[in-house]
Design an enzyme around this catalytic site. Sequence first.
Site, PDB file in Angstrom:
ATOM      1  CE  LYS A  50      -3.541   2.506   2.486  1.00 32.26           C
ATOM      2  NZ  LYS A  50      -4.065   2.856   3.785  1.00 32.26           N
ATOM      3  CB  SER A 109      -2.923   4.497  -0.714  1.00 26.45           C
ATOM      4  OG  SER A 109      -3.223   5.221   0.453  1.00 26.45           O
ATOM      5  CG  HIS A 119      -0.593   6.935   3.082  1.00 26.04           C
ATOM      6  ND1 HIS A 119      -0.836   5.611   3.350  1.00 26.04           N
ATOM      7  CD2 HIS A 119       0.554   6.981   2.369  1.00 26.04           C
ATOM      8  CE1 HIS A 119       0.136   4.882   2.833  1.00 26.04           C
ATOM      9  NE2 HIS A 119       0.988   5.676   2.237  1.00 26.04           N
ATOM     10  CG  ASP A 139      -6.873   3.763   0.751  1.00 27.44           C
ATOM     11  OD1 ASP A 139      -8.051   3.927   1.106  1.00 27.44           O
ATOM     12  OD2 ASP A 139      -5.904   4.024   1.479  1.00 27.44           O
ATOM     13  N   GLY A 140      -8.811   5.779  -1.485  1.00 31.62           N
ATOM     14  CA  GLY A 140      -8.915   7.235  -1.428  1.00 31.62           C
ATOM     15  C   GLY A 140      -9.888   7.795  -2.436  1.00 31.62           C
ATOM     16  N   GLY A 141     -10.712   8.696  -1.958  1.00 29.84           N
ATOM     17  CA  GLY A 141     -11.623   9.416  -2.840  1.00 29.84           C
ATOM     18  C   GLY A 141     -12.916   8.705  -3.165  1.00 29.84           C
ATOM     19  NE  ARG A 150     -14.611  11.141   0.894  1.00 24.91           N
ATOM     20  CZ  ARG A 150     -13.470  10.487   1.007  1.00 24.91           C
ATOM     21  NH1 ARG A 150     -13.391   9.216   0.704  1.00 24.91           N
ATOM     22  NH2 ARG A 150     -12.379  11.102   1.436  1.00 24.91           N
ATOM     23  N   GLY A 166     -12.764   3.203   3.431  1.00 26.39           N
ATOM     24  CA  GLY A 166     -12.566   3.310   4.876  1.00 26.39           C
ATOM     25  C   GLY A 166     -13.256   4.476   5.532  1.00 26.39           C
ATOM     26  NE  ARG A 167     -11.416  10.470   5.230  1.00 26.84           N
ATOM     27  CZ  ARG A 167     -10.547  11.230   4.592  1.00 26.84           C
ATOM     28  NH1 ARG A 167     -10.958  12.164   3.778  1.00 26.84           N
ATOM     29  NH2 ARG A 167      -9.254  11.060   4.763  1.00 26.84           N
TER      30      ARG A 167
END
Length: 149
Positions: free
Chosen positions: A20, A42, A44, A75-77, A79, A98-99
């Site tokens: 990652k 990612s 992060h 990983d990221g963004g 939504r 994750g978020r």
Amino acid sequence: MNWAVIDWLRERTDLPLIVKGIQVPEDARLAVEHGAQAVVVSNHGGHSLNGAYPTILSLPEIVDAVNGEAEVHLDGGIRRGTDVLKALGLGARAVAIGRGMYWGLVVGGEDGVKEVLDVLKEELYPACLFCSVTDIRAVNRALIRLPRC
């Protein structure tokens, strides 16, 4: 961390190795060469470096760099369901949310997490319909246009 650590891990386990934090194609290629079965694109959460390049924009080059020799996860963004569609279209095999999961967990516990997943699914379905996609495995880059930087 350096590539010697990845080599050390590879020597000690037959478990799948996932690296990652990949942000550039050269690192994706190195991860594969050092035995990774998957890489996770990612930054992060962008917290490690102010102005970090968005993961969705890095994704196509990284997919090309691994050339099918490893899975690529994003990983990221993520939504919305449309974000999932874009990531899959650009070659991601999986996405991390994750978020969103954390928000659902904090607000509603297990039911909140389930609701987050349900919302993503409910958004992904019409997005596929609007793109004339009847099988999610058929999503490809022809459907996606990224902004030029």
